[in-house]
Scaffold this active site. Sequence first.
Site, PDB file in Angstrom:
ATOM      1  N   THR A 150       0.842  -1.202   0.000  1.00 27.23           N
ATOM      2  CA  THR A 150       0.000   0.000   0.000  1.00 27.23           C
ATOM      3  C   THR A 150       0.875   1.248   0.000  1.00 27.23           C
ATOM      4  OG1 THR A 150      -1.655  -1.213   1.281  1.00 27.23           O
ATOM      5  CG2 THR A 150      -1.906   1.180   1.142  1.00 27.23           C
ATOM      6  N   THR A 152       2.841  -4.089  12.397  1.00 29.01           N
ATOM      7  CA  THR A 152       1.897  -3.139  13.003  1.00 29.01           C
ATOM      8  C   THR A 152       1.565  -3.489  14.452  1.00 29.01           C
ATOM      9  OG1 THR A 152       0.013  -4.417  12.164  1.00 29.01           O
ATOM     10  CG2 THR A 152       0.834  -2.632  10.773  1.00 29.01           C
ATOM     11  N   LYS A 164     -13.382  -1.128  18.116  1.00 29.07           N
ATOM     12  CA  LYS A 164     -13.702  -0.935  19.538  1.00 29.07           C
ATOM     13  C   LYS A 164     -13.759   0.549  19.876  1.00 29.07           C
ATOM     14  CE  LYS A 164     -12.078  -1.948  24.225  1.00 29.07           C
ATOM     15  NZ  LYS A 164     -11.197  -2.786  25.078  1.00 29.07           N
ATOM     16  N   ARG A 184     -37.007  -8.961  -2.809  1.00 30.70           N
ATOM     17  CA  ARG A 184     -38.155  -8.051  -2.651  1.00 30.70           C
ATOM     18  C   ARG A 184     -38.801  -8.240  -1.289  1.00 30.70           C
ATOM     19  NH1 ARG A 184     -41.896  -9.545  -7.423  1.00 30.70           N
ATOM     20  NH2 ARG A 184     -40.880 -11.554  -7.078  1.00 30.70           N
ATOM     21  N   HIS A 234     -43.219 -25.995  -4.209  1.00 30.11           N
ATOM     22  CA  HIS A 234     -43.089 -25.897  -2.751  1.00 30.11           C
ATOM     23  C   HIS A 234     -42.037 -26.868  -2.220  1.00 30.11           C
ATOM     24  CE1 HIS A 234     -46.452 -23.257  -3.057  1.00 30.11           C
ATOM     25  NE2 HIS A 234     -47.302 -24.212  -3.382  1.00 30.11           N
ATOM     26  N   GLY A 262     -47.004 -23.495 -12.714  1.00 33.17           N
ATOM     27  CA  GLY A 262     -46.409 -22.478 -11.850  1.00 33.17           C
ATOM     28  C   GLY A 262     -45.205 -22.975 -11.083  1.00 33.17           C
ATOM     29  N   ARG A 305     -32.483 -44.864   6.315  1.00 27.55           N
ATOM     30  CA  ARG A 305     -33.665 -44.003   6.340  1.00 27.55           C
ATOM     31  C   ARG A 305     -33.346 -42.656   5.696  1.00 27.55           C
ATOM     32  NH1 ARG A 305     -35.999 -42.358  12.127  1.00 27.55           N
ATOM     33  NH2 ARG A 305     -34.485 -40.675  11.901  1.00 27.55           N
TER      34      ARG A 305
END
Length: 515
Positions: A33, A63, A134, A212, A275, A304, A511
């Site tokens: 940076t 740092t 903080k 929505r 569904h 649908g 199962r």
Amino acid sequence: MRALLSVYDKRGIVEFAQALTATGWEIVSTGGTLTALREAGLPALSVAEVTGFPEILDGRVKTLHPKIHGGLLARRDLPDHLASLETHGIVPFDVLAVNLYPFEATVSDPDVAEIDAVEQIDIGGPAMLRAAAKNFATVIVVTDPDDYDAIVHDIEHGGPAHDRRRALAAKAFAHTAAYDTLVSSYLGGGAPTGDAWPEEIAFAGRHARSLRYGENPQQRGAAYRRLSVGRPYVGVLDARQLGGPELSFNNLLDADAAWGAIQGIEDPAVAIVKHTIPCGLATRPDLVEAFEAALAGDPVSAFGGIVALNRPVDARVAAHLIETLFHVVIAPAFDDDALARLTRKKQLRLLAIPTDARSDSDSGALDIRPIRGGFLVQDADTHSTNDASWRTVTRRPPSPTEYADLRFAWEAVRHVKSNAIVLVNDRAVVGVGAGQPNRVESVRIAVKTAGYRAAGSVLASDAFFPFADGMEAALAAGVTAAVQPGGSVKDAEVIAAVDAADAAMVFTGVRHFRH
């Protein structure tokens, strides 16, 4: 005023620093940076110049120093804190912009070496973010380059309000929490060790889209992509929408169920879901034939619904799809002719879903269900069908044709809500009974849906029959073979009923409840 900028994602960082410098801010920076800022002609101090201590251990420590963390954590409203800053020559920071090493991208490669993954675990970045967050009352903390412009605007107009600062702090903590969750997951956290589940578990998600509303208009809704290590899971959130209006909460739920129902089927296959329940599911040598067979399973319920296909859609398939009202069609791809036909139906959403990532059927996937005040976690039901372990319990074994249908029915029933009953004929679902409080009622619904097609069909039950009545109802409708887990105290009575009808039954010992 002083800002500390240390980012891996350098989008917009030069422009952000330019805006701060133009209003008299001092910039402190690190590593890449710092190089980017100085190459842009911006004056910037290195962290080493601030701390008087060089970076060591290949940058692992740079740092983590009182002159950095003191400057981030000091409260400006406490005289003792201000006195400590003066005594130790610490200049406070007013802005911190940090984003983290690309750990997620690194571990998305399943072949990444552990040493390379570990080197992408950021230590200093999260520590600074947590410190600044903080102390959000006096330090503006930024994790997202998309926030730079708004923050500059706020600074130019007196600084962010308290609520805005607090929201940025919350965002920073969410960012570090998601990051730490991915690290924990990579190291094995969240997965059971033997039979023991971890005492603490965390899951992380990233916002994919706002919806929505939720299931109903009075509910808010959003979709989040689950963050994971290794190759990402493929799902409907990864699909490209090629046509139609915005996807709804319910569209996504049903599309996910439809896509899941055809996973693992090698031949051309089509699922039609309403569904979250497959009301149609079929496989055939040809995709058009598979669609026609799936639609015939329950054409009334299919209206649908949501359609998933495991092969690309061409114009021939599209010509059949447009004859029925569907809300979503999901497939690996659509050719140009198919798109031209299907996009004429403005209400039809078209999703092209990638198939080159792992699916939830992979080992290690977890099924997470919310409950009030918490959530339940289990291994996903990815148990593969092993018919070598199936046991014929009736006098007559299934015929080869019945056996092929039983295998298909057994795969189908795992996608249906319990108590689940599926009737199959010629590798196509012809009747479904789901979600009933008792199994015999599910049988009656499946038989009613199938009508005359129940005769000669086979049946799959996701769990054992507690009494013979459910199987008797199926046999009376003409079902000739059944597959079920077995294990009921009434198994002998159920078997006797099947034998009396000269039908066949196999037990799987497995199962497939789906609540």
